[in-house]
Design a protein around this motif. Structure first.
Motif, short mmCIF file in Angstrom:
data_model
loop_
_atom_site.label_atom_id
_atom_site.label_comp_id
_atom_site.label_asym_id
_atom_site.label_seq_id
_atom_site.Cartn_x
_atom_site.Cartn_y
_atom_site.Cartn_z
N ARG A 67 0.82 -1.21 0.00
CA ARG A 67 0.00 0.00 0.00
C ARG A 67 0.85 1.26 0.00
O ARG A 67 0.36 2.35 -0.30
N ILE A 68 2.14 1.15 0.36
CA ILE A 68 3.01 2.33 0.28
C ILE A 68 4.09 2.14 -0.78
O ILE A 68 5.10 2.83 -0.79
N GLY A 69 3.86 1.16 -1.67
CA GLY A 69 4.72 1.02 -2.84
C GLY A 69 6.05 0.33 -2.60
O GLY A 69 7.01 0.57 -3.33
N TYR A 70 6.13 -0.53 -1.60
CA TYR A 70 7.38 -1.24 -1.32
C TYR A 70 7.18 -2.75 -1.40
O TYR A 70 6.08 -3.25 -1.17
N PRO A 71 8.28 -3.48 -1.67
CA PRO A 71 8.16 -4.95 -1.63
C PRO A 71 7.99 -5.46 -0.20
O PRO A 71 8.48 -4.83 0.75
N LYS A 72 7.29 -6.58 -0.07
CA LYS A 72 7.12 -7.18 1.26
C LYS A 72 8.42 -7.83 1.69
O LYS A 72 9.03 -8.53 0.89
N PRO A 73 8.82 -7.68 2.95
CA PRO A 73 10.01 -8.39 3.40
C PRO A 73 9.73 -9.89 3.49
O PRO A 73 8.63 -10.31 3.82
N ALA A 74 10.75 -10.70 3.17
CA ALA A 74 10.67 -12.14 3.38
C ALA A 74 11.18 -12.45 4.78
O ALA A 74 11.87 -11.62 5.40
N LEU A 75 10.82 -13.62 5.29
CA LEU A 75 11.18 -13.95 6.68
C LEU A 75 11.68 -15.38 6.83
O LEU A 75 11.25 -16.27 6.10
N LEU A 76 12.57 -15.56 7.80
CA LEU A 76 12.96 -16.89 8.25
C LEU A 76 12.76 -16.90 9.77
O LEU A 76 13.33 -16.05 10.46
N HIS A 77 11.96 -17.83 10.25
CA HIS A 77 11.61 -17.85 11.68
C HIS A 77 12.31 -18.97 12.44
O HIS A 77 12.29 -20.12 11.99
N SER A 78 12.80 -18.66 13.62
CA SER A 78 13.40 -19.71 14.45
C SER A 78 12.48 -20.11 15.60
O SER A 78 11.60 -19.35 16.01
N THR A 79 12.73 -21.31 16.10
CA THR A 79 12.08 -21.76 17.34
C THR A 79 12.74 -21.02 18.50
O THR A 79 13.70 -20.27 18.29
N PHE A 80 12.28 -21.25 19.70
CA PHE A 80 12.88 -20.60 20.86
C PHE A 80 13.95 -21.47 21.46
O PHE A 80 13.91 -22.70 21.39
N PHE A 81 14.91 -20.81 22.07
CA PHE A 81 15.94 -21.53 22.79
C PHE A 81 15.39 -21.83 24.18
O PHE A 81 15.01 -20.91 24.90
N PRO A 82 15.32 -23.11 24.57
CA PRO A 82 14.63 -23.42 25.82
C PRO A 82 15.41 -23.02 27.07
O PRO A 82 16.64 -22.96 27.05
N ALA A 83 14.69 -22.75 28.13
CA ALA A 83 15.31 -22.51 29.44
C ALA A 83 15.90 -23.82 29.94
O ALA A 83 15.46 -24.89 29.55
N LEU A 84 16.90 -23.70 30.80
CA LEU A 84 17.50 -24.92 31.37
C LEU A 84 16.43 -25.79 32.03
O LEU A 84 16.50 -27.02 32.00
N GLN A 85 15.46 -25.15 32.63
CA GLN A 85 14.43 -25.87 33.38
C GLN A 85 13.44 -26.63 32.49
O GLN A 85 12.63 -27.40 32.99
N GLY A 86 13.48 -26.37 31.18
CA GLY A 86 12.57 -27.10 30.31
C GLY A 86 12.02 -26.23 29.21
O GLY A 86 12.06 -25.00 29.27
N ALA A 87 11.49 -26.88 28.18
CA ALA A 87 11.09 -26.18 26.96
C ALA A 87 9.75 -25.45 27.08
O ALA A 87 9.28 -24.86 26.11
N GLN A 88 9.16 -25.44 28.29
CA GLN A 88 7.87 -24.75 28.42
C GLN A 88 7.99 -23.24 28.23
O GLN A 88 7.05 -22.57 27.89
N THR A 89 9.19 -22.71 28.51
CA THR A 89 9.36 -21.26 28.38
C THR A 89 10.66 -20.96 27.66
O THR A 89 11.53 -21.82 27.55
N LYS A 94 25.67 -25.04 36.34
CA LYS A 94 24.29 -24.79 35.87
C LYS A 94 23.75 -26.00 35.11
O LYS A 94 22.61 -26.41 35.32
N VAL A 95 24.56 -26.54 34.22
CA VAL A 95 24.09 -27.68 33.43
C VAL A 95 23.81 -28.86 34.36
O VAL A 95 22.75 -29.48 34.32
N ASN A 96 24.77 -29.14 35.24
CA ASN A 96 24.58 -30.29 36.13
C ASN A 96 23.39 -30.11 37.07
O ASN A 96 22.63 -31.05 37.30
N LYS A 97 23.24 -28.91 37.58
CA LYS A 97 22.18 -28.69 38.57
C LYS A 97 20.81 -28.44 37.97
O LYS A 97 19.80 -28.86 38.49
N HIS A 98 20.78 -27.65 36.88
CA HIS A 98 19.49 -27.13 36.44
C HIS A 98 18.95 -27.67 35.12
O HIS A 98 17.77 -27.50 34.82
N ALA A 99 19.81 -28.30 34.29
CA ALA A 99 19.30 -28.73 32.98
C ALA A 99 18.29 -29.87 33.15
O ALA A 99 18.64 -30.95 33.65
N PHE A 100 17.08 -29.62 32.73
CA PHE A 100 16.01 -30.61 32.88
C PHE A 100 16.38 -31.88 32.13
O PHE A 100 16.79 -31.84 30.97
#
Ligand code: TRP
Length: 478
Positions: A334-356, A379-385
């Protein structure tokens, strides 16, 4: 649900607008029948025209009496915003919240359907490999960048020797960056190298000022500090422009002109639908999306692209940023420009689990770029789910679950060797590899990676930051 509905809020106001239009039509007919004053009829017609324009802007279609708006007429081509929680799948994904009730994390296939994007399938990965003549990045091979918009179009153009540019960004809300923050930058650096194209990186210090309880000075300071970590990813200064919104907005008339153009073509109703803003949000937030949209258009950077407004933009980002770019893609034509293309990533999970996803404010939820080898180990030893079993015996017998095991997930992000990763998966699943052993592999992968990052960051001088952040021509051949 269809893939184009707005959220409840916007759809409701669209219906209200439609009803107002109908009522206004009735009123004009009544005034005419009653032979009212010309001035009164004119005023009513003016209002009707204005309502019709609003309607067209919201739906992309003309108002027709007797044809109520359909479910998917809010912002054509636009998925739902903030996916809200209205479909009860337990996943929430928007620029400010990411959470899932499932230990495997967000259901990304479902998100593709909800957002109306396309899956990065094997065909696309193979095509990228063919076009580049080299192995695609592990983030593509492993589905970490899993969704796209118009990537085939970018490759078509590239094959015809038409250039494009990259745009990504970061909201600098503290000095502390964690490994998750690097994912888009690691990938963008690879794209810059293999395609040999310019890159602009937006530091949205203005956004963080509007959303967080921080001063302007703090936000700007974080922008510069974060820029050092970004530069340490290895970007080429001859092809990269990093800018703070607080600095660049005021110095570039071309950039600000694009912001204003975008602002004129997006209504409050639209951003309410897309981002869930309410009447009590400050007006800075309401207009901010235009600022994140503007770098998608090449003439926002005349020092790089001259007056060219037609150079295609490709945006690598985490999927939670998609609402900004759905809006951008909607206004672009509508303002005369090309649409940007996108590449989307998943989220990097918290050590406690992929819920957040990880939080910069919880030191134990993530591996920070400033962590020592010892902190990483602890951290890895103690907290990685763990997806392992409670006892060695049980684990040997029935094996672990890599779908929920955070150490394994981290290895899929950072371990380069596909065969090694596959072997780890099989051994963990069969029970041959114990949780402690899996964690050891991760620790030994992360420690040198973080140490090398710290070494490179030390090499980044204030002078270099200034160079990256100065508007200037880049290596670019149209
Ligand atoms: N809003 C993003 C954040 O808070 C920052 C950002 C600005 C961005 N422009 C971008 C991210 C483009 C990805 C792509 O982190």
């Amino acid at each position: 649900m269809t893939d184009c509905q707005g959220d409840g809020e916007a759809a409701k106001s669209l219906m209200e607008l439609y009803e107002k239009l109908t009522a206004q039509g009735d009123k004009i007919r009544a005034l005419k029948t009653a032979a009212a004053e010309k001035a009164e009829i004119d005023a009513a017609v003016q209002l009707l025209l204005k309502l019709k324009m609003d309607y067209k802007e919201m739906t992309g279609q003309d108002y027709k009496a007797g044809c109520p708006p359909s479910e998917n007429s809010v912002v054509p081509n636009n998925g739902p915003a903030a996916d809200g929680d209205d479909d009860d799948d337990g996943d929430t994904v928007d620029p400010w919240n990411v959470s899932s009730t499932n230990a495997k994390g967000v259901d990304y296939d479902k998100l593709i359907v909800k957002f109306g994007s396309s899956k990065i399938d094997k065909d696309l990965v193979d095509r990228i490999e063919k076009v580049l003549g080299q192995k695609p990045h592990r983030f593509l091979r492993r589905g970490i960048f899993f969704s796209h918009r118009d990537m085939h179009q970018v490759l078509d153009a590239y094959e015809k020797h038409q250039s494009f540019y990259l745009y990504t960004g970061r909201g600098p809300s503290s000095e502390a960056m964690h490994v998750g923050h690097l994912i888009p930058f690691i990938f963008t650096k690879w794209l810059q190298d293999v395609f040999d194209i310019p890159l602009v990186i937006q530091m949205t210090d203005d956004e963080k000022y509007l959303w967080k309880d921080l001063t302007l000075e703090e936000c700007h300071h974080y922008a510069v500090e974060n820029a050092k970590d970004i530069i340490a990813c290895g970007f080429d200064v001859n092809k990269t422009f990093i800018f703070s919104d607080l600095d660049y907005m005021g110095s570039s008339p071309e950039f600000y002109r694009n912001v204003v153009k975008i602002q004129k073509h997006v209504t409050f109703n639209q951003v309410k639908g897309i981002f869930g803003f309410t009447d009590s949000d400050c007006i800075g937030k309401i207009s901010f999306p235009a600022i994140q949209a503007a770098p998608s258009f090449s003439n926002s950077f005349p020092q790089i692209f001259g007056e060219r407004k037609d150079i295609q933009c490709l945006i690598p980002c985490a999927i939670d940023q998609d609402p900004y770019f759905r809006m951008t893609r909607d206004v672009a034509p509508r303002i005369g420009y090309p649409k940007p293309a996108l590449l989307h990533s998943t989220f990097f999970p918290a050590l406690q689990g992929a819920q957040t996803k990880m939080s910069a404010s919880d030191a134990n939820s993530s591996i920070f770029l400033t962590d020592t080898p010892k902190q990483i180990k602890n951290k890895v030893n103690k907290h990685a789910f763990s997806g392992g079993k409670d006892t060695v015996e049980e684990h040997r017998k029935s094996g672990g679950n890599t779908d929920v095991d955070v150490s394994f997930m981290y290895l899929t992000f950072f371990l380069e060797d596909d065969e090694e990763l596959e072997k780890i998966k099989q051994d963990y699943t069969s029970g041959a590899l114990l949780t402690g052993e899996l964690k050891k592999i991760l620790i030994e992968t992360l420690q040198p990676m973080i140490a090398q990052h710290q070494e490179r960051r030390k090499q980044v001088t204030d002078e270099m930051v200034k160079q990256f952040m100065t508007p200037r021509p880049l290596n670019f051949k149209a």
